[in-house]
Design a protein around this motif. Structure first.
Motif, PDB file in Angstrom:
ATOM      1  N   GLN A  41       0.814  -1.209   0.000  1.00 38.30           N
ATOM      2  CA  GLN A  41       0.000   0.000   0.000  1.00 38.30           C
ATOM      3  C   GLN A  41       0.850   1.263   0.000  1.00 38.30           C
ATOM      4  OE1 GLN A  41      -3.317  -0.382  -0.327  1.00 38.30           O
ATOM      5  NE2 GLN A  41      -3.025  -2.578  -0.236  1.00 38.30           N
ATOM      6  N   MET A  42       1.980   1.228   0.719  1.00 36.84           N
ATOM      7  CA  MET A  42       2.729   2.470   0.876  1.00 36.84           C
ATOM      8  C   MET A  42       4.014   2.509   0.054  1.00 36.84           C
ATOM      9  SD  MET A  42       2.413   2.630   4.988  1.00 36.84           S
ATOM     10  CE  MET A  42       2.846   4.338   5.198  1.00 36.84           C
ATOM     11  N   GLY A  43       4.459   1.361  -0.455  1.00 36.57           N
ATOM     12  CA  GLY A  43       5.694   1.332  -1.236  1.00 36.57           C
ATOM     13  C   GLY A  43       6.947   1.483  -0.397  1.00 36.57           C
ATOM     14  N   VAL A  44       6.817   1.251   0.894  1.00 33.41           N
ATOM     15  CA  VAL A  44       7.978   1.369   1.773  1.00 33.41           C
ATOM     16  C   VAL A  44       8.549  -0.019   2.027  1.00 33.41           C
ATOM     17  CG1 VAL A  44       8.711   1.942   4.115  1.00 33.41           C
ATOM     18  CG2 VAL A  44       7.144   3.436   2.899  1.00 33.41           C
ATOM     19  N   PHE A 104      10.023  10.972   5.775  1.00 31.50           N
ATOM     20  CA  PHE A 104      10.922  11.775   4.960  1.00 31.50           C
ATOM     21  C   PHE A 104      11.357  11.051   3.696  1.00 31.50           C
ATOM     22  CE2 PHE A 104      11.631  13.065   9.380  1.00 31.50           C
ATOM     23  CZ  PHE A 104      11.192  14.366   9.285  1.00 31.50           C
ATOM     24  N   LEU A 105      11.054   9.775   3.612  1.00 27.46           N
ATOM     25  CA  LEU A 105      11.666   8.950   2.571  1.00 27.46           C
ATOM     26  C   LEU A 105      10.653   8.344   1.613  1.00 27.46           C
ATOM     27  CD1 LEU A 105      14.157   7.058   4.900  1.00 27.46           C
ATOM     28  CD2 LEU A 105      14.703   8.941   3.389  1.00 27.46           C
ATOM     29  N   TYR A 106       9.393   8.853   1.619  1.00 29.46           N
ATOM     30  CA  TYR A 106       8.377   8.162   0.830  1.00 29.46           C
ATOM     31  C   TYR A 106       8.717   8.075  -0.648  1.00 29.46           C
ATOM     32  CZ  TYR A 106       5.112   7.412   4.540  1.00 29.46           C
ATOM     33  OH  TYR A 106       4.531   6.947   5.670  1.00 29.46           O
ATOM     34  N   HIS A 107       9.467   9.040  -1.162  1.00 29.87           N
ATOM     35  CA  HIS A 107       9.721   9.010  -2.600  1.00 29.87           C
ATOM     36  C   HIS A 107      11.026   8.334  -2.944  1.00 29.87           C
ATOM     37  CE1 HIS A 107       6.192  11.230  -3.477  1.00 29.87           C
ATOM     38  NE2 HIS A 107       6.494  12.077  -2.519  1.00 29.87           N
ATOM     39  N   ARG A 108      11.673   7.776  -1.951  1.00 22.66           N
ATOM     40  CA  ARG A 108      12.947   7.113  -2.213  1.00 22.66           C
ATOM     41  C   ARG A 108      12.903   5.713  -1.633  1.00 22.66           C
ATOM     42  NH1 ARG A 108      16.160  11.477   0.837  1.00 22.66           N
ATOM     43  NH2 ARG A 108      17.851  10.011   0.696  1.00 22.66           N
ATOM     44  N   PRO A 109      12.164   4.810  -2.271  1.00 25.56           N
ATOM     45  CA  PRO A 109      11.966   3.469  -1.684  1.00 25.56           C
ATOM     46  C   PRO A 109      13.266   2.741  -1.405  1.00 25.56           C
ATOM     47  CG  PRO A 109      11.166   3.571  -3.952  1.00 25.56           C
ATOM     48  CD  PRO A 109      11.442   4.970  -3.536  1.00 25.56           C
ATOM     49  N   LEU A 110      14.275   2.911  -2.286  1.00 23.73           N
ATOM     50  CA  LEU A 110      15.529   2.200  -2.048  1.00 23.73           C
ATOM     51  C   LEU A 110      16.198   2.714  -0.779  1.00 23.73           C
ATOM     52  CD1 LEU A 110      17.002   1.898  -5.620  1.00 23.73           C
ATOM     53  CD2 LEU A 110      15.947   0.145  -4.233  1.00 23.73           C
ATOM     54  N   ASP A 111      15.984   3.994  -0.481  1.00 22.05           N
ATOM     55  CA  ASP A 111      16.593   4.536   0.724  1.00 22.05           C
ATOM     56  C   ASP A 111      15.855   4.095   1.978  1.00 22.05           C
ATOM     57  OD1 ASP A 111      18.434   5.616  -0.864  1.00 22.05           O
ATOM     58  OD2 ASP A 111      17.902   7.703  -0.555  1.00 22.05           O
ATOM     59  N   THR A 112      14.529   3.883   1.872  1.00 23.43           N
ATOM     60  CA  THR A 112      13.838   3.335   3.042  1.00 23.43           C
ATOM     61  C   THR A 112      14.412   1.975   3.380  1.00 23.43           C
ATOM     62  OG1 THR A 112      12.129   2.270   1.701  1.00 23.43           O
ATOM     63  CG2 THR A 112      11.643   4.451   2.557  1.00 23.43           C
ATOM     64  N   LEU A 113      14.783   1.245   2.337  1.00 25.25           N
ATOM     65  CA  LEU A 113      15.362  -0.084   2.543  1.00 25.25           C
ATOM     66  C   LEU A 113      16.630   0.010   3.396  1.00 25.25           C
ATOM     67  CD1 LEU A 113      15.770  -2.481  -0.459  1.00 25.25           C
ATOM     68  CD2 LEU A 113      17.415  -2.401   1.340  1.00 25.25           C
TER      69      LEU A 113
END
Lengths: 308, 402
Positions: A41-44, A104-113
């Motif tokens: 749902q959130m792409g995180v 802060f990271l919703y648009h950077r999925p690789l960075d949430t990882l």
């Protein structure tokens, strides 16, 4: 590899392994549901999901100690309290993490990882400092011990049945929440089109926080269930994270039905193969099978038809 | 692909940073450290190979691979297999029930050398295999994924799963791979003792030289049209596709390059440390390799080398004295580098130091042509952590395809 067993033996083996697989299935479903909400749902990408699960397991362990020491009369039912506590604790931590980091990271999925991987390392070390490096186990109440004997060959452990029922109930609740409640409608609206959802008056930041907290809370419940069938150590969560991600991706990220179906496929094939070729090769073959399928069908088994 | 002048290939600042790195690695460290510590630096450098490959894949191509440990391991195992075969000749293994095969096979009651070990009797084959096998593997993964337009997060998860599969496979197939201990007790290379101090020096300098070969190759890719296409793809993949480029092929190529760099690193590790084990293949080491690259700056080749050196140095120091602090530090490093310093050390250098260095260079060598002047191009930064910012980097200069 089948030739050395007779037909009835083979049937019983498959049935036994099938039930063992169902328990694995229940854990997968519980873990993957939370992840499917957060990732689908959130792409995180929440690499700390396993650690949230272990938090639930530790809360269950603490609750069982609390009840054993202070309320021995209620010990038979401590598990239900433990589940509630586990849900609340992990959901709170989830909300905190969302507020402090994820938003802060919703648009950077690789960075949430990467960031959540860092979080998982910190949580692991926290558990190790608080609870020690050794694995802890809970005392299972009497009514969950033992097993049903169906035939001479087939036995089903009661705690396994309990975990399965729990998985079904939780899945049903999640289904109601996501697809039959107004809150679930808000979540899906935010997923499909964030600016429009905001424009019609949905508080998207709040929806995000609650969704993340819910996903983490379900991981906590999964951790509670996990204590029924295994012991808990600081790094137990990490063992499951790859499998769980594959379950979610294989099922199709945004589909609850897909998650359940793929958890079933993966756990059953792993469990059935385990008897014949050993645990590690069974896992290798299952994971490889999933990876190869994903190469042919990257969107997973079930997909939502959404125009992007 | 050709450059109009040398400064197209290497602007002044890049020459300076390469030269400083070369000075540190070739002169300062060998003169100031004893052989034990130099050997440690050599070990850290093997991870720098992986980090440099990741700068190309992740920083430029936007392909985050969480399975670089697989390629590191493949390269390392290829060389380890050769060295193991050399050290288990029938003479020195005569107490085994089957002389002439590696000791761990004998312990696992394997009586014949498996077929895939046979070619590793040849050094030529091994050297080729160190590069070719990981590249081929990366090519297969790349074709399967990128041709189907799988990328980003899915690619990361699947490469991670491949790392997990590889570890379980190596540990499970003890008789063929040495299991959890890996391939150990490697002594000689063509009869030459690889454990002597002299050999350590040789391997250290070999590692530095190979690292610079990789760095120059990466610099070539970075400054060429391919590098610009990679940046364009990272920003707006569809636009590049609409311009008539086959996006998948570029991604596959850069992924293979990253894989072969990692494999060279792995082989150098085997040479210097005398063993290879699955503890460098799995999920945890693979994701740590990403952090080496992130700390140095995901867009800076030289930064990646410093990142690998610093993180590993901190790991050795902290990990030995306060093992419990190390995981906290590592966790904070992951979070901090993602949230506060997405461009790592190189980003800090670019925003605070670079302009003074540039002025200094102007004074010494005279002002440069305006086209070479240092300017923070948008391709050299990652947007800071702020809600609502997409990771696009199509400025007029970088988005245009030359």
């Amino acid at each position: 590899m089948f030739s050395e067993y007779s037909a009835t033996e083979l049937g019983s083996i498959l049935a036994m392994q099938g039930f063992a697989g169902l328990i694995l299935f229940a854990v997968f479903v519980l873990m993957a549901l939370g992840l499917a909400i957060i990732f689908g749902q959130m792409g995180v990408i929440n690499m700390a999901h396993g650690e949230f699960m272990i938090l639930g397991a530790y809360v269950t362990y603490l609750t069982s100690n609390l009840f054993a020491n202070h309320f021995p009369d209620l010990f038979g039912s401590y598990f239900f309290f433990a589940m509630a506590f586990a849900f609340i604790a992990t959901a709170l931590l989830g909300a905190l993490v969302e507020w402090g980091m994820i938003r802060f990271l919703y648009h950077r999925p690789l960075d949430t990882l990467l960031a959540t991987w860092g979080l998982s390392l910190i949580l692991q070390q926290t558990y190790r400092s608080l609870f020690g490096a050794r694995e802890v186990g809970v005392v299972i109440p009497d009514w969950l011990m033992g097993s049903y004997r169906i035939t001479d060959f087939i036995e089903i452990p009661i705690n396994g049945i309990f975990v399965m029922i729990l998985a079904i109930v939780v899945t049903f609740i999640v289904y109601l929440l996501m697809f039959r409640s107004s809150w679930g409608r808000q979540v899906r609206a935010v997923v499909q089109n964030r600016p429009m959802a905001g424009a019609v008056g949905i508080n998207t930041a709040r929806v995000d926080r609650l969704t993340f907290a819910l996903g983490c809370g379900i991981a906590g419940v999964a951790g509670s269930a996990f204590t029924m069938i295994g012991s808990t150590g600081p790094t137990s969560g990490q063992l499951y994270i790859v499998d769980t991600f594959l379950v979610v991706v294989f099922g199709g990220a945004a589909s609850l039905l897909g998650t359940v179906a793929s958890a079933f496929t993966i756990s059953q094939s792993q469990s059935a193969l385990e008897f014949f070729i050993g645990g590690s090769m069974a896992k290798v073959l299952t994971l490889m099978f999933v990876v190869i399928i994903l190469m042919f069908r990257p969107q997973g088994l079930f997909t939502l038809k959404v125009r992007r | 692909m050709s450059f109009k002048s040398f400064s197209d290939f290497m602007p002044r600042q890049d020459i300076l940073s390469f030269a400083v790195l070369a000075l540190i690695l070739l002169v300062v460290l060998p003169l100031s450290l004893d052989i034990f510590r130099l050997n440690l630096v050599g070990k850290y450098l093997t991870f720098a190979f992986v980090a440099v490959g990741l700068v190309l894949c992740w920083g430029y191509g936007g392909i985050l691979s969480l399975g670089q440990g697989v390629f590191y391991g493949l390269g390392g195992y290829a060389l380890a297999m050769f060295l193991k075969l050399e050290s288990s000749d029938p003479e020195s293994t005569r107490i085994q029930s089957t002389p002439g095969i590696p000791d761990f096979m004998d312990w696992n009651r394997i009586t014949e050398l498996p077929w895939f070990w046979e070619p590793f009797h040849s050094l030529t084959f091994t050297v080729i295999a160190i590069i070719v096998i990981p590249s081929l593997f990366a090519y297969l993964i790349g074709v399967a994924m990128f041709k189907r337009r799988v990328g980003g997060v899915y690619f990361a998860i699947i490469t991670q799963a491949i790392a997990a599969i590889m570890t379980i496979l190596i540990i499970g197939q003890q008789g063929y791979t040495g299991g959890v201990n890996g391939i150990t007790d490697l002594r000689t290379l063509k009869g030459w003792d690889i454990r002597s101090d002299f050999a350590s020096y040789v391997f250290y300098f070999l590692a530095v030289v190979l690292l610079f070969v990789c760095l120059f190759l990466a610099q070539y890719i970075r400054r060429s049209k391919l590098g610009r296409l990679l940046v364009a793809m990272r920003g707006q993949e569809d636009r590049v596709r609409f311009s008539g480029y086959d996006v998948a092929n570029f991604k596959i190529f850069v992924f293979c390059v990253g894989a072969s760099f990692a494999a060279i690193g792995g082989a150098m590790f085997t040479l210097q440390e005398g063993f290879m084990s699955p503890s460098f293949v799995g999920i945890v080491p693979s994701i740590e390799m990403v952090i080496f690259c992130a700390v140095g700056g995901r867009l800076s080749l030289v930064g990646a080398v410093y990142g690998a050196l610093l993180v590993n140095f901190a790991k050795t120091v902290l990990g030995e004295t306060f093992p419990e602090l190390w995981l906290f530090a590592m966790g904070l490093l992951f979070i901090g580098v993602v949230m506060a310093f997405p461009n790592g050390l190189a980003g800090l250098y670019n925003s605070y130091v670079a302009r003074y260095v540039d002025r200094l260079l102007d004074k010494v060598f005279g002002p440069q042509r305006s086209s070479d002047a240092y300017r923070p191009a948008s391709s050299d930064t990652v947007p800071p952590a702020a809600p609502g910012l997409r990771q696009n980097s199509t400025s007029p200069t970088e988005g245009a395809i030359s």
